[in-house]
Design an enzyme around this catalytic site. Structure first.
Site, PDB file in Angstrom:
ATOM      1  N   GLN A  90       0.826  -1.205   0.000  1.00  9.53           N
ATOM      2  CA  GLN A  90       0.000   0.000   0.000  1.00  9.53           C
ATOM      3  C   GLN A  90       0.863   1.258   0.000  1.00  9.53           C
ATOM      4  O   GLN A  90       0.576   2.221  -0.724  1.00  9.53           O
ATOM      5  CB  GLN A  90      -0.929  -0.004   1.222  1.00  9.53           C
ATOM      6  N   TRP A 107       4.747  18.199   3.654  1.00  6.41           N
ATOM      7  CA  TRP A 107       3.826  18.684   2.633  1.00  6.41           C
ATOM      8  C   TRP A 107       3.092  19.937   3.105  1.00  6.41           C
ATOM      9  O   TRP A 107       2.958  20.910   2.361  1.00  6.41           O
ATOM     10  CB  TRP A 107       2.845  17.586   2.230  1.00  6.41           C
ATOM     11  N   GLU A 125       8.889   1.261   7.343  1.00  5.61           N
ATOM     12  CA  GLU A 125       8.001   0.099   7.197  1.00  5.61           C
ATOM     13  C   GLU A 125       8.809  -1.184   7.047  1.00  5.61           C
ATOM     14  O   GLU A 125       8.446  -2.230   7.608  1.00  5.61           O
ATOM     15  CB  GLU A 125       7.067   0.278   5.997  1.00  5.61           C
ATOM     16  N   LYS A 161       6.340  -4.704  18.781  1.00  2.18           N
ATOM     17  CA  LYS A 161       5.503  -4.499  17.598  1.00  2.18           C
ATOM     18  C   LYS A 161       4.832  -3.128  17.629  1.00  2.18           C
ATOM     19  O   LYS A 161       4.717  -2.461  16.597  1.00  2.18           O
ATOM     20  CB  LYS A 161       4.466  -5.610  17.487  1.00  2.18           C
TER      21      LYS A 161
END
Length: 124
Positions: A37, A116, A73, A98
């Protein structure tokens, strides 16, 4: 100094390292939906950031954090795989590991949004 006779050096080491990198990226793509994704998001964010940036610094500020998201990630996935390899039984430290990895991904996304916002709002 190379003290291990089985340790590669020079171009052979680079070829082996690239092979490991490629296998790691392929495994992340195959096994991690979040990574897929985020790669799809990168296909939008990076070109758009390069197009919207007025100069090299702005382009880097808009596109660069997306690569940080992908990197974090990958590290989060490595943490999860290691914890799962150790065992599937519930343990507080496994859960914390985790959750910390997940929080790191969130922070990388926060950096992306902040970059941004600061670049684009500066134009308003």
């Amino acid at each position: 100094m190379n003290t291990r006779p089985d340790k590669m050096t020079g171009p052979a080491r680079l070829v082996r390292a690239f092979g490991s990198t490629w296998r790691g990226l392929a495994a992340a793509w195959r096994e991690e939906e979040a990574f897929r994704q985020e790669c799809m998001l990168a296909l939008v964010v990076v070109p758009l950031g390069c197009w919207l940036g007025k100069n090299g610094v702005e382009r880097m500020l808009l596109a660069g954090p997306m690569f940080i998201v992908l990197t974090v990630e990958l590290l989060n996935s490595a943490i999860e795989a290691t914890v799962d390899r150790i065992g599937h039984e519930r343990h507080p430290l496994s859960g914390i590991a985790k959750e910390l990895g997940s929080a790191a991904v969130f922070m990388a996304f926060a950096l992306l949004v902040l970059a941004w916002a600061l670049v684009l709002l500066d134009r308003a």
